[in-house]
Design a protein around this motif. Structure first.
Motif, short mmCIF file in Angstrom:
data_model
loop_
_atom_site.label_atom_id
_atom_site.label_comp_id
_atom_site.label_asym_id
_atom_site.label_seq_id
_atom_site.Cartn_x
_atom_site.Cartn_y
_atom_site.Cartn_z
N ASN A 63 0.85 -1.20 0.00
CA ASN A 63 0.00 0.00 0.00
C ASN A 63 0.89 1.24 0.00
O ASN A 63 1.09 1.87 1.05
N PRO A 64 1.43 1.62 -1.15
CA PRO A 64 2.37 2.75 -1.21
C PRO A 64 1.80 4.05 -0.67
O PRO A 64 2.56 4.91 -0.20
N ASP A 65 0.50 4.20 -0.71
CA ASP A 65 -0.11 5.44 -0.21
C ASP A 65 0.03 5.57 1.31
O ASP A 65 -0.11 6.68 1.85
N LEU A 66 0.31 4.47 2.00
CA LEU A 66 0.47 4.50 3.45
C LEU A 66 1.90 4.86 3.87
O LEU A 66 2.14 5.14 5.05
N HIS A 67 2.80 4.86 2.93
CA HIS A 67 4.23 5.01 3.24
C HIS A 67 4.51 6.28 4.04
O HIS A 67 4.14 7.38 3.66
N ASN A 68 5.21 6.09 5.18
CA ASN A 68 5.60 7.20 6.05
C ASN A 68 7.12 7.15 6.25
O ASN A 68 7.62 6.27 6.95
N PRO A 69 7.87 8.06 5.63
CA PRO A 69 9.34 7.98 5.72
C PRO A 69 9.87 8.11 7.13
O PRO A 69 10.89 7.51 7.48
N ASP A 70 9.20 8.88 7.99
CA ASP A 70 9.65 9.01 9.37
C ASP A 70 9.57 7.67 10.09
O ASP A 70 10.46 7.33 10.89
N VAL A 71 8.52 6.91 9.82
CA VAL A 71 8.38 5.59 10.42
C VAL A 71 9.49 4.67 9.92
O VAL A 71 10.11 3.94 10.70
N VAL A 72 9.78 4.72 8.64
CA VAL A 72 10.83 3.87 8.07
C VAL A 72 12.17 4.19 8.72
O VAL A 72 12.93 3.27 9.10
N ILE A 73 12.49 5.46 8.88
CA ILE A 73 13.76 5.86 9.49
C ILE A 73 13.85 5.35 10.92
O ILE A 73 14.88 4.83 11.35
N ASN A 74 12.76 5.47 11.66
CA ASN A 74 12.78 4.99 13.04
C ASN A 74 12.92 3.47 13.12
O ASN A 74 13.59 2.95 14.03
N ILE A 75 12.33 2.76 12.18
CA ILE A 75 12.49 1.30 12.14
C ILE A 75 13.95 0.94 11.90
O ILE A 75 14.51 0.06 12.55
N LEU A 76 14.60 1.65 10.97
CA LEU A 76 16.01 1.37 10.67
C LEU A 76 16.90 1.72 11.85
O LEU A 76 17.89 1.02 12.12
N ILE A 77 16.58 2.78 12.57
CA ILE A 77 17.36 3.16 13.75
C ILE A 77 17.28 2.06 14.80
O ILE A 77 18.29 1.67 15.40
N LYS A 78 16.07 1.54 15.04
CA LYS A 78 15.92 0.47 16.02
C LYS A 78 16.67 -0.79 15.58
O LYS A 78 17.23 -1.52 16.41
N ALA A 79 16.70 -1.03 14.27
CA ALA A 79 17.35 -2.24 13.76
C ALA A 79 18.87 -2.13 13.81
O ALA A 79 19.57 -3.16 13.80
#
Length: 242
Positions: A63-79
């Motif tokens: 669902n590309p319309d749901l994409h939130n770059p801030d969420v992605v960045i935070n996921i990568l930081i946690k990883a």
């Protein structure tokens, strides 16, 4: 170090999140908000749930319309601090190539920060800890620090735990200056951190002593082969025939 079982099913995961992660509802786009809220709970509480975060990225794929770059960045930081588990690479594998947004009011931070995050991960994975901290403290990573990691409770200490695991596996003794560059700590902060780990600090030599553990002990191994006479006869016969 986190076990594989704890990694797959963190004890802090609620029944609701378990159902979303393990059941068919993980592909329901209406649940993305619940998973995103759970991510921000992880950020505030120092908890971590890789599979739940991967479920968010999978929903973004579908669902590309749901994409939130801030969420992605935070996921990568946690990883980042999940090494030696391959969480960061698993997250990267679910990211689609996305064009840079043309909206000047809402610029997409991901294209500029993703290379920084990848470089930080590579340095951490390669145990190039002083270089990691140099990049992390640099102007290049200023936006990452000011807008993201500052909100992630315990991020720097989580990175130091990665460092500690590597040091414990490789050293019995390590110079305090070297350890300081690895942990990005100095003076009393370094002494207090080493004491908390149970590491002894010799002030006269400037050496930190690391207690024995299965990884930092050198043990000789004696290999003894037991060859029976009939086996030896077969070998000699085969060699003569050749």
């Amino acid at each position: 170090m986190t076990s594989a079982t704890t990694w797959a099913t963190p004890p802090t995961r609620t029944e609701l999140i378990e159902n979303l992660v393990s059941g068919v509802d993980r592909y329901n786009p209406s649940n993305v908000g619940i998973l995103e809220d759970y991510l921000y709970h992880q950020i505030r509480s120092e908890e971590y749930d890789c599979l739940a975060n991967l479920a968010i990225l999978k929903l973004y794929q579908f669902n590309p319309d749901l994409h939130n770059p801030d969420v992605v960045i935070n996921i990568l930081i946690k990883a980042l601090a999940a090494l030696p588990f391959p969480d960061f690479n698993l997250c990267i594998s679910l990211l689609d190539e996305r064009p840079v947004t043309a909206n000047p009011d809402e610029p997409d931070p991901l294209p500029s920060l993703l290379p920084v995050l990848q470089s930080l991960h590579n340095l951490l994975q390669q145990c190039r800890f002083p270089a990691f901290w140099t990049l992390y403290r640099s102007e290049k990573a200023e936006s990452l620090r000011d807008n993201y990691t500052v909100e992630v409770v315990g991020f720097e200490n989580a990175v130091r735990e990665v460092v500690v695991r590597a040091v414990k596996a490789a050293f019995q003794r390590i110079g305090s200056q070297r350890l300081s560059s690895y942990l990005d700590l100095s003076g009393e902060e370094l002494s207090a951190y080493a004491e908390k780990l149970g590491w002894a600090f010799d002030a006269s030599t400037g050496v930190v002593l690391i207690p024995p553990n299965p990884d930092n002990q050198i043990e000789s191994t004696v290999v003894q082969e037991n060859i029976q006479l009939p086996q030896l006869v077969k070998v000699i016969t085969h060699a003569q025939a050749a």
